[in-house]
Design an enzyme around this catalytic site. Structure first.
Site, mmCIF file in Angstrom:
data_model
loop_
_atom_site.group_PDB
_atom_site.id
_atom_site.type_symbol
_atom_site.label_atom_id
_atom_site.label_comp_id
_atom_site.label_asym_id
_atom_site.label_seq_id
_atom_site.Cartn_x
_atom_site.Cartn_y
_atom_site.Cartn_z
ATOM 1 N N HIS A 313 0.805 -1.233 0.000
ATOM 2 C CA HIS A 313 0.000 0.000 0.000
ATOM 3 C C HIS A 313 0.833 1.277 0.000
ATOM 4 O O HIS A 313 0.609 2.178 -0.789
ATOM 5 C CB HIS A 313 -0.955 -0.003 1.199
ATOM 6 C CG HIS A 313 -1.890 1.156 1.171
ATOM 7 N ND1 HIS A 313 -2.857 1.303 0.190
ATOM 8 C CD2 HIS A 313 -2.000 2.268 1.961
ATOM 9 C CE1 HIS A 313 -3.523 2.431 0.391
ATOM 10 N NE2 HIS A 313 -3.021 3.033 1.444
ATOM 11 N N HIS A 323 2.172 12.044 2.523
ATOM 12 C CA HIS A 323 2.632 10.719 2.950
ATOM 13 C C HIS A 323 4.123 10.494 2.684
ATOM 14 O O HIS A 323 4.576 9.353 2.538
ATOM 15 C CB HIS A 323 1.839 9.603 2.248
ATOM 16 C CG HIS A 323 0.382 9.589 2.582
ATOM 17 N ND1 HIS A 323 -0.084 9.637 3.877
ATOM 18 C CD2 HIS A 323 -0.715 9.494 1.795
ATOM 19 C CE1 HIS A 323 -1.413 9.589 3.861
ATOM 20 N NE2 HIS A 323 -1.820 9.517 2.621
ATOM 21 N N VAL A 351 -0.994 7.401 -1.984
ATOM 22 C CA VAL A 351 -0.931 8.802 -2.412
ATOM 23 C C VAL A 351 -1.805 8.915 -3.665
ATOM 24 O O VAL A 351 -1.532 8.258 -4.652
ATOM 25 C CB VAL A 351 0.516 9.216 -2.726
ATOM 26 C CG1 VAL A 351 0.558 10.693 -3.089
ATOM 27 C CG2 VAL A 351 1.412 8.929 -1.548
HETATM 28 FE FE LIG Z 1 -3.721 4.878 2.176
#
Ligand SMILES: [Fe+2]
Length: 369
Positions: A313, A323, A351
């Site tokens: 992920h 992120h 993202v």
């Molecule tokens: Fe996520």
């Protein structure tokens, strides 16, 4: 090496200045995400206790198995799926039945329906099957096609989606994916329903999402990876078990690859060996995920599956500030193995901005020639 095509939808972030993979589309996404669709945009199907939220995934290591999952809202029964190969309709002896394993869970003030998971194994390769769940006026019928037998020259087409959610944009994404007749299975790189964006992680949003995606998930396998929106870790409402709704709802064939957790596992399909990792489970040396991955990589047989694909992920390479560096610890831990074993493709999500790169190792471009 057989042709293996990737239909890319909302996906993946792999890009730094040195690893620019170029552009393939003039598409530029809108600056802001759209709103969630209203609740009950996807109502339950008609009929008493009708099965809903139907989804399938691969149910074994090599593609002759399927896990069929669904929810019955009122009562457990019927808990049976019947299935038959196309062309065998009407021939009673060709109809098979399998019982489901049923689970339920509570989350804060939410009580789930009866969540069924039925595993079918030993199917013929490259064959269309019909399956039926429910009974009487509530019976529902679907179909899927098993993949071809594993082999180095077997063409196959995967879709890739991550971070789908249930917004107006999500609807367009799924519609766009389904308009493409090529894709045969979905590689889903985490963040499914975004129920946790709602008060008390409103788990009715998990049900809504299951009904939203059913038009695809009931007919072709979605290969699941977990994202941060699957954690549903909320000690403030005494929900202290990470991944609770996700693990009840989305089963994976993890034991088939000797994994000890549904969150990381491996399957082989057509000419691809696909490894699914969990960005939000322990992965340091000595942990279960670490020791499993080390063994699994040693099992990859490029003569049978020349494509080695990893799903996770949180991206290891990403040019966005959003992120930023969240995937760095896993990159440092596992990237040397990926280079050593020549992983072909890493798909990530998280993202919400598409990027891709050529091969990188330790932040630098890799010359594969
Ligand atoms: Fe996520």
């Amino acid at each position: 090496m057989g042709a293996l095509w990737m239909v890319a939808m909302v996906f993946v972030l792999l890009n730094i200045g040195l690893c620019n993979g170029g552009k393939t589309s003039p598409y530029v996404r809108k600056l802001y995400a759209s709103d969630d669709l209203p609740k009950d945009t996807f109502p339950s199907p008609p009929g008493f206790n009708a099965p809903e939220q139907v989804h399938i995934t691969q149910g074994d290591y090599d593609g002759r198995g399927v896990i069929i999952s669904w929810v019955t809202p009122v009562m457990k029964h019927p808990d049976v799926v019947s299935y038959w190969a196309a062309g065998a309709e009407g021939k009673h002896k060709h109809k098979h039945t399998v019982h489901s394993v049923i689970t339920t869970y509570k989350y804060y003030n939410y009580n789930s329906g009866y969540i069924h998971h039925a595993t079918i194994k030993g199917l013929e390769y490259d064959t269309k099957y019909f399956y039926e769940i429910g009974q009487g006026n509530s019976a529902r019928q679907f179909h899927f096609t098993t993949p071809p037998k594993i082999g180095p020259d077997v063409p196959y087409t995967f879709g890739v989606i991550g971070d789908l959610g249930q917004t107006f944009d999500s609807y367009e994404t799924l519609k766009h994916y389904m308009a493409n007749p090529k894709a045969q299975a979905m590689l889903f790189v985490g963040d499914l329903s975004y129920a946790d964006d709602h008060p008390n992680h409103d788990n009715e949003r998990w049900d809504e999402w299951g009904r939203f995606v059913e038009k695809s998930t009931a007919y072709q396998p979605w290969i699941w990876a977990a994202g941060n929106h699957e954690l549903d870790f909320a000690p403030e409402i005494e929900e202290n078990v990470p991944f609770k709704p996700y693990l009840h709802r989305y089963h994976t064939p993890y034991q088939e690859s000797q994994s000890t957790s549904p969150l990381w596992y491996s399957i082989r399909r057509a000419s691809a060996h696909i490894i699914v990792l969990s960005s939000y489970s322990a992965f340091a040396i000595y942990t279960p995920q670490y020791t499993w991955l080390e063994k699994e990589l040693s099992k990859v047989n490029r003569a049978e599956t020349p494509w080695l694909i990893v799903l996770l992920h949180s991206p290891w390479y990403n040019s966005n500030s959003y992120h930023y560096m969240e995937g760095e610890a896993m990159r440092v831990t596992f990237e040397p193995w990926f280079v050593q074993h020549k992983v072909d493709l890493v798909f990530a999500g998280h993202v919400h901005s598409y990027e891709r790169s050529v091969s990188c190792s330790n932040l630098h471009l890799v010359d594969l020639c």
